[in-house]
Design a protein around this motif. Structure first.
Motif, short mmCIF file in Angstrom:
data_model
loop_
_atom_site.label_atom_id
_atom_site.label_comp_id
_atom_site.label_asym_id
_atom_site.label_seq_id
_atom_site.Cartn_x
_atom_site.Cartn_y
_atom_site.Cartn_z
N LEU A 221 -1.75 -10.30 2.54
CA LEU A 221 -1.92 -9.24 1.56
C LEU A 221 -2.49 -7.99 2.21
O LEU A 221 -3.44 -8.07 2.99
CB LEU A 221 -2.85 -9.69 0.43
N SER A 222 -1.92 -6.84 1.87
CA SER A 222 -2.43 -5.55 2.35
C SER A 222 -3.03 -4.79 1.18
O SER A 222 -3.06 -5.28 0.04
CB SER A 222 -1.31 -4.75 3.02
N ALA A 223 -3.51 -3.57 1.45
CA ALA A 223 -4.17 -2.77 0.42
C ALA A 223 -3.29 -2.60 -0.81
O ALA A 223 -2.10 -2.33 -0.71
CB ALA A 223 -4.54 -1.41 1.00
N GLY A 224 -3.90 -2.77 -1.98
CA GLY A 224 -3.17 -2.61 -3.23
C GLY A 224 -2.37 -3.83 -3.64
O GLY A 224 -1.62 -3.78 -4.62
N MET A 225 -2.54 -4.94 -2.92
CA MET A 225 -1.84 -6.18 -3.25
C MET A 225 -2.83 -7.21 -3.79
O MET A 225 -4.01 -7.22 -3.42
CB MET A 225 -1.12 -6.74 -2.04
#
Length: 321
Positions: A221-225
């Motif tokens: 998962l990356s930012a905003g996920m």
């Protein structure tokens, strides 16, 4: 013979192929010299591991207790022998795990752990030995080592917390929360593990890897996920991460959730008792957003939006249809 975490997990969950099962059983039968200790270490808690193992033993026992067929064939005798052997083997593994239960508790034998629990109506910031910060929501508990080892940084969360982790690729940071594990290098993310088997991880900056007991896949998962653990599987979606971490800044948000769940959050947030007089009312969905609001302001606005009445007396709230 190499046996890694993934293969061990598949074995405990009964997901191994015949060849993989044979490898694990041969590996365990050969003993566990010191250089294999690290391979056994995991942040999976002992209670969960024992529960899964006991379920497997019980399932085998139920097969053994089933009414015997009238036909006494050689094949039937061989089946009984295999079932009995499986039960004996699993009991042996249970004994082995009990003897080596320290291997399944992260670092606790080598490094002293500290436990902090946040009371209802409160929040807390914990600064770890590496400078990382953990913001704990009301009613949450964090277990962490007084000093991290050189190889890893492991903590255990029950409830909800926001993590601001110092970057150190040589010393991965891992969080155990309910049935999931989060592995990070340096990032900011929120973890909600209040509902066992329905844990939620929301990333604000950086990247994390999420795995779960019973799930065959791993999420990155990356930012905003956001990653959700639902019914033994991992799912991901795009979200506004600040909606899930705003609680540490006094923001209380309800996004179309039942009033019964709202009541639980109000109890944690304001250290109060909330009662709902009607079952249908308890299932009514609520959508609202508050910032640094008092209990009376929150209850009044919710009641107004749902066209219902309410009473507040001392530390008790009553919603009335």
């Amino acid at each position: 013979m190499e046996v890694d975490h993934g293969l061990l997990k598949k074995y405990w969950l009964g997901q191994c192929s015949p060849e993989e099962r044979q490898r694990v059983e041969a590996w365990i039968a050969s003993g566990t010299p010191p250089d294999r200790d690290q391979a056994l270490r995991t942040v999976q808690n002992e209670a969960t591991m024992k529960s899964v193992l006991w379920q497997r033993i019980t399932q085998q026992s139920q097969l053994d207790d089933a009414p015997a067929p009238n036909i006494k064939s050689p094949f039937y005798k061989q089946t009984l022998i295999k079932v009995a052997a499986s039960i004996i083997f699993l009991m042996g593994i249970g004994s082995y795990l009990w003897t080596h239960q320290d291997l399944f508790t992260p670092q606790k034998d080598s490094v002293p752990y500290k436990t902090v629990t946040v009371a209802k109506g409160k929040q807390m910031q914990v600064i770890l030995s590496d400078g990382s910060k953990v913001y704990l929501h009301a009613g949450s508990t964090l277990q962490y080592p007084v000093h991290f080892s050189k190889e890893q940084r492991n903590v255990i969360l029950q409830g909800e917390g926001f993590f601001d982790i110092q970057q150190n690729p040589a010393q991965p940071f891992q969080v155990e929360a309910g049935e999931i594990q989060i592995r990070v290098l340096g990032t900011q993310f929120n973890v909600n593990s209040r509902k066992p088997g329905k844990e939620v991880v929301t990333v604000e900056t950086g990247k994390v890897q999420v795995s779960a007991i019973g799930a065959t896949d791993t999420l990155t998962l990356s930012a905003g996920m956001q990653g959700q653990h639902i019914a033994g599987s991992l799912q991901e979606k795009k979200v506004n991460s600040q909606h899930y971490s705003g609680w540490k800044n006094g923001q209380l948000r309800f996004d179309h959730i039942p009033l019964a769940e709202v009541a639980l959050e109000l109890e944690r947030w304001y250290d109060t008792d909330v009662k709902i007089t009607d079952a249908a009312l308890a299932n009514t969905k609520v959508r609202a957003h508050f910032k640094n609001a008092t209990l009376k302001e929150v209850v009044h606005d919710i009641a107004f939006a749902l066209h219902i009445q309410y009473k507040i007396k001392n530390k008790e709230v009553l919603f009335i249809k």
